[in-house]
Structures are given as structure tokens and as C-alpha cells.
Write a protein that holds these residues in place. Structure first.
Motif, PDB file in Angstrom:
ATOM      1  N   GLY A  10       1.030   2.750   4.089  1.00  0.00           N
ATOM      2  CA  GLY A  10       0.042   3.533   3.349  1.00  0.00           C
ATOM      3  C   GLY A  10       0.680   4.077   2.084  1.00  0.00           C
ATOM      4  O   GLY A  10       1.793   4.610   2.127  1.00  0.00           O
ATOM      5  N   ASN A  11      -0.009   3.905   0.967  1.00  0.00           N
ATOM      6  CA  ASN A  11       0.442   4.497  -0.293  1.00  0.00           C
ATOM      7  C   ASN A  11      -0.533   5.619  -0.621  1.00  0.00           C
ATOM      8  O   ASN A  11      -1.642   5.369  -1.086  1.00  0.00           O
ATOM      9  N   TRP A  12      -0.084   6.846  -0.358  1.00  0.00           N
ATOM     10  CA  TRP A  12      -0.983   7.985  -0.560  1.00  0.00           C
ATOM     11  C   TRP A  12      -1.221   8.270  -2.043  1.00  0.00           C
ATOM     12  O   TRP A  12      -2.087   9.061  -2.380  1.00  0.00           O
ATOM     13  N   LYS A  13      -0.421   7.687  -2.914  1.00  0.00           N
ATOM     14  CA  LYS A  13      -0.482   8.008  -4.345  1.00  0.00           C
ATOM     15  C   LYS A  13      -0.397   9.538  -4.511  1.00  0.00           C
ATOM     16  O   LYS A  13       0.251  10.193  -3.710  1.00  0.00           O
ATOM     17  N   MET A  14      -1.069  10.094  -5.533  1.00  0.00           N
ATOM     18  CA  MET A  14      -0.956  11.546  -5.755  1.00  0.00           C
ATOM     19  C   MET A  14      -2.116  12.262  -5.057  1.00  0.00           C
ATOM     20  O   MET A  14      -3.004  12.821  -5.696  1.00  0.00           O
ATOM     21  N   GLY A  55       8.033  -0.779  -8.416  1.00  0.00           N
ATOM     22  CA  GLY A  55       7.272  -1.629  -9.333  1.00  0.00           C
ATOM     23  C   GLY A  55       5.786  -1.686  -9.041  1.00  0.00           C
ATOM     24  O   GLY A  55       5.127  -2.690  -9.359  1.00  0.00           O
ATOM     25  N   HIS A  56       5.241  -0.606  -8.469  1.00  0.00           N
ATOM     26  CA  HIS A  56       3.783  -0.566  -8.291  1.00  0.00           C
ATOM     27  C   HIS A  56       3.122  -0.767  -9.667  1.00  0.00           C
ATOM     28  O   HIS A  56       3.632  -0.297 -10.678  1.00  0.00           O
ATOM     29  N   SER A  57       1.986  -1.418  -9.691  1.00  0.00           N
ATOM     30  CA  SER A  57       1.365  -1.737 -10.987  1.00  0.00           C
ATOM     31  C   SER A  57       1.014  -0.477 -11.773  1.00  0.00           C
ATOM     32  O   SER A  57       0.988  -0.509 -13.006  1.00  0.00           O
ATOM     33  N   TYR A  75       2.125  -8.407  -2.636  1.00  0.00           N
ATOM     34  CA  TYR A  75       1.315  -9.021  -3.683  1.00  0.00           C
ATOM     35  C   TYR A  75       0.089  -8.134  -3.877  1.00  0.00           C
ATOM     36  O   TYR A  75      -0.716  -7.964  -2.958  1.00  0.00           O
ATOM     37  N   GLU A  76      -0.007  -7.564  -5.076  1.00  0.00           N
ATOM     38  CA  GLU A  76      -1.111  -6.655  -5.374  1.00  0.00           C
ATOM     39  C   GLU A  76      -1.758  -7.068  -6.698  1.00  0.00           C
ATOM     40  O   GLU A  76      -1.295  -6.654  -7.769  1.00  0.00           O
ATOM     41  N   PRO A  77      -2.827  -7.866  -6.620  1.00  0.00           N
ATOM     42  CA  PRO A  77      -3.536  -8.186  -7.861  1.00  0.00           C
ATOM     43  C   PRO A  77      -4.050  -6.896  -8.488  1.00  0.00           C
ATOM     44  O   PRO A  77      -4.746  -6.117  -7.823  1.00  0.00           O
ATOM     45  N   ALA A 114      -7.575  -5.688  -8.213  1.00  0.00           N
ATOM     46  CA  ALA A 114      -8.116  -5.360  -6.888  1.00  0.00           C
ATOM     47  C   ALA A 114      -7.670  -3.981  -6.413  1.00  0.00           C
ATOM     48  O   ALA A 114      -8.112  -3.528  -5.357  1.00  0.00           O
ATOM     49  N   ILE A 115      -6.813  -3.308  -7.191  1.00  0.00           N
ATOM     50  CA  ILE A 115      -6.266  -2.033  -6.711  1.00  0.00           C
ATOM     51  C   ILE A 115      -7.215  -0.890  -7.056  1.00  0.00           C
ATOM     52  O   ILE A 115      -7.494  -0.638  -8.224  1.00  0.00           O
ATOM     53  N   GLY A 116      -7.719  -0.248  -6.008  1.00  0.00           N
ATOM     54  CA  GLY A 116      -8.574   0.919  -6.183  1.00  0.00           C
ATOM     55  C   GLY A 116      -9.917   0.597  -6.816  1.00  0.00           C
ATOM     56  O   GLY A 116     -10.643   1.496  -7.238  1.00  0.00           O
ATOM     57  N   TYR A 154      -0.167  -7.911   1.515  1.00  0.00           N
ATOM     58  CA  TYR A 154      -1.223  -7.966   0.505  1.00  0.00           C
ATOM     59  C   TYR A 154      -1.703  -6.540   0.253  1.00  0.00           C
ATOM     60  O   TYR A 154      -1.847  -5.746   1.202  1.00  0.00           O
ATOM     61  N   GLY A 155      -1.973  -6.213  -0.997  1.00  0.00           N
ATOM     62  CA  GLY A 155      -2.550  -4.914  -1.321  1.00  0.00           C
ATOM     63  C   GLY A 155      -3.621  -5.051  -2.377  1.00  0.00           C
ATOM     64  O   GLY A 155      -3.479  -5.836  -3.327  1.00  0.00           O
ATOM     65  N   GLY A 156      -4.685  -4.291  -2.218  1.00  0.00           N
ATOM     66  CA  GLY A 156      -5.785  -4.325  -3.180  1.00  0.00           C
ATOM     67  C   GLY A 156      -7.096  -4.163  -2.441  1.00  0.00           C
ATOM     68  O   GLY A 156      -7.662  -5.143  -1.957  1.00  0.00           O
ATOM     69  N   SER A 157      -7.513  -2.888  -2.313  1.00  0.00           N
ATOM     70  CA  SER A 157      -8.798  -2.579  -1.662  1.00  0.00           C
ATOM     71  C   SER A 157      -8.910  -3.144  -0.249  1.00  0.00           C
ATOM     72  O   SER A 157      -9.977  -3.599   0.162  1.00  0.00           O
ATOM     73  N   VAL A 158      -7.796  -3.110   0.495  1.00  0.00           N
ATOM     74  CA  VAL A 158      -7.878  -3.472   1.920  1.00  0.00           C
ATOM     75  C   VAL A 158      -8.557  -2.319   2.655  1.00  0.00           C
ATOM     76  O   VAL A 158      -8.225  -1.149   2.454  1.00  0.00           O
ATOM     77  N   LYS A 159      -9.523  -2.677   3.483  1.00  0.00           N
ATOM     78  CA  LYS A 159     -10.279  -1.687   4.256  1.00  0.00           C
ATOM     79  C   LYS A 159     -10.415  -2.205   5.682  1.00  0.00           C
ATOM     80  O   LYS A 159     -10.091  -3.359   5.966  1.00  0.00           O
ATOM     81  N   LEU A 218      -0.299  -3.304   1.967  1.00  0.00           N
ATOM     82  CA  LEU A 218       0.017  -2.041   1.296  1.00  0.00           C
ATOM     83  C   LEU A 218      -1.343  -1.423   0.970  1.00  0.00           C
ATOM     84  O   LEU A 218      -2.136  -2.014   0.230  1.00  0.00           O
ATOM     85  N   ILE A 219      -1.581  -0.257   1.518  1.00  0.00           N
ATOM     86  CA  ILE A 219      -2.934   0.284   1.598  1.00  0.00           C
ATOM     87  C   ILE A 219      -3.011   1.596   0.826  1.00  0.00           C
ATOM     88  O   ILE A 219      -2.310   2.558   1.171  1.00  0.00           O
ATOM     89  N   GLY A 220      -3.866   1.642  -0.185  1.00  0.00           N
ATOM     90  CA  GLY A 220      -4.034   2.875  -0.953  1.00  0.00           C
ATOM     91  C   GLY A 220      -5.131   3.738  -0.353  1.00  0.00           C
ATOM     92  O   GLY A 220      -4.930   4.461   0.619  1.00  0.00           O
ATOM     93  N   GLY A 221      -6.324   3.643  -0.921  1.00  0.00           N
ATOM     94  CA  GLY A 221      -7.441   4.512  -0.541  1.00  0.00           C
ATOM     95  C   GLY A 221      -7.667   4.610   0.963  1.00  0.00           C
ATOM     96  O   GLY A 221      -7.895   5.698   1.494  1.00  0.00           O
ATOM     97  N   ALA A 222      -7.594   3.477   1.632  1.00  0.00           N
ATOM     98  CA  ALA A 222      -7.911   3.470   3.069  1.00  0.00           C
ATOM     99  C   ALA A 222      -6.807   4.109   3.915  1.00  0.00           C
ATOM    100  O   ALA A 222      -6.976   4.257   5.128  1.00  0.00           O
TER     101      ALA A 222
END
Ligand code: PEP
Length: 248
Positions: free
Chosen positions: A8-12, A93-95, A165-167, A170-172, A208-213, A230-234
């Protein structure tokens, strides 16, 4: 069979109180999860993650680090500091770092080296923008991003790393690469590295990362070269994140 890793990538996002609830919720569901699960939290919450997660089924990490070991780098955080707080992983190296904070392929490669030198496992992010995909240069961009790290570290260093791999498109954004689009790029990455070292390439975990839910994770993770996500929002809601973890 390669292992599966969901990070999980909680970001800020988060607060002491919110994190407590989220971590409690995720921990409660961990008995049903087979994959390894990590949470990459904002720096100020590393102590909280360590105190809550030490000895648990969850591991933790950070979202960035300095390429420097120590010194006059105001506001920066070193790999050794992350180790002090028990981090296992660090995203490199997150985008968003590349696009918003000017991290070049060279800087990303330096951060990768710094992470490994301190005993952290870098989660190295690569991926193309929408414009790059539409211009047909996806593979060229990813090859360039990988080559910078391999040139500095050698392909053998990838034995102690994870790729994501994070297109960027597709991120967020709610747009997910189709399982076929993602698999094609994952296979390209594995094939490219296999030309240098087949056993490293075969063992490498490529997320894979990019809007995985919850509703798209299973078909993505069913692809032969996708080894988790690699999971952001979810990753910010325990039930949703656990559903993704269970799909891995
Ligand atoms: C990410 O933060 O790396 C990411 C993939 O975000 P999201 O899942 O929200 O697209």
C-alpha cells in the motif's frame, strides 16, 4: 511459483488516529491473506507503524529516501534512518517523484543504490505517460528507466529488489491498464532482464500499480508475469485493501 507482494502506498494521507484504525482493520483481516503485505507510510508515521506492526503479519516501508547517506540536506531522510524505524521496503522512483520533484533516471538509480546499501528492499517504479503510450514508445521508456538502474547496480542487484510497473496514466485516475496491456509490459520487462540474467529475471517480483481496486485485482494478478500490486487509493480503506490482498 514466485511470491506475491501487495504494497500500500498511502501517499500524503493519514493521521495518528486514522492510521490506528486503518492498521487495526488491515491486521484483523490478515489471517485470510496469503500474499506478503506491506504498507508504505509517510515519514512521520514510521514510528507508529513500527510500534503497531512489529511482530505482526504486516511489514512496513517508506515512499522515498535521499540518495545521500548524511549531511547538509535539509528536509531529507536517509536509508539508514528508515532502517532505524524497521522499514523493510522503500518505494523508489514513483512517477509522482519523477514528475513533481524532478527525479531523473540517474537520481532514481542513486536512490536504489542507497536503499540497498542500507539493507532496504527498493520497490523500483517504472512506467510510461499517456503521451508516451500513444506515441508507441512505452517499451523504450521503460527500458531507459531500467537501464539506468542496471548500469549503476548491475542486474544482480535486482535479486534484492522489487519492480512496480505503473503506467502514469493509470495512477489515481480510475483508468486501469487492461490485464493484457499490463501483462505485455510485465513480460517485456522480464524478457529484457532475462537476456542479462535468466534466474534473476525469473525470480523477480514485478508488481502492477495503477487504480487497482477490489473489483479488478483478481484478473490483473491472474496474469503470469504480475506478482501482486502497488496500491494507492485502495490502500486507504481496510476492507478494500484486504480484498485486493486476498486477490493476490
Ligand atoms: C500508486 O500510488 O502508486 C498508485 C498506483 O495509486 P492508485 O492505486 O491510486 O492508482
Amino acid at each position: 511459483m514466485r511470491r506475491k507482494l501487495v504494497a500500500g502506498n498511502w501517499k500524503m494521507h493519514g493521521s495518528l488516529a486514522e492510521n490506528e484504525r486503518l492498521l487495526d482493520g488491515v491486521l484483523a483481516g490478515m489471517p485470510g491473506v496469503k500474499a506478503e503485505v506491506a504498507v508504505c507510510v509517510p515519514y512521520p508515521y514510521l514510528a507508529q507503524a513500527q510500534a503497531r506492526l512489529d511482530g505482526s503479519a504486516l511489514v512496513w516501508g517508506a515512499q522515498n529516501l535521499s540518495q545521500h547517506g548524511k549531511g547538509a540536506f535539509t528536509g531529507e531522510v536517509s536509508a539508514a534512518m528508515l532502517r532505524d524505524f524497521g522499514c523493510k521496503y522503500v518505494i523508489v522512483g514513483h512517477s509522482e517523484r519523477r514528475a513533481l520533484y524532478g527525479e531523473t533516471d540517474e537520481i532514481v538509480a542513486e536512490k536504489f543504490v542507497a536503499a540497498q546499501a542500507a539493507g532496504l528492499i527498493p520497490i523500483l517504479c517504472v512506467g510510461e505517460t499517456l503521451g508516451e503510450r500513444e506515441s508507441g514508445v512505452t517499451e523504450r521508456v521503460i527500458a531507459r528507466q531500467l537501464d539506468a538502474v542496471v548500469a549503476k547496480s548491475g542486474v544482480g542487484a535486482l535479486a534484492d529488489a522489487v519492480l512496480a510497473y505503473e503506467p502514469v496514466w493509470a495512477i489515481g485516475t480510475g483508468k486501469t491498464a487492461s490485464p493484457e496491456q499490463a501483462q505485455d509490459v510485465h513480460a517485456f520487462i522480464r524478457g529484457k532482464l532475462a537476456a542479462l540474467d535468466p534466474s534473476v529475471a525469473e525470480a523477480l517480483v514485478i508488481q502492477y500499480g495503477g487504480s487497482v481496486k477490489a473489483n479488478n485485482a483478481a484478473e490483473l494478478f491472474a496474469q503470469p508475469d504480475i506478482d501482486g500490486g502497488l496500491i494507492g487509493g485502495a490502500s486507504l480503506a481496510a476492507d478494500e485493501f484486504l480484498a485486493v490482498c486476498r486477490a493476490a
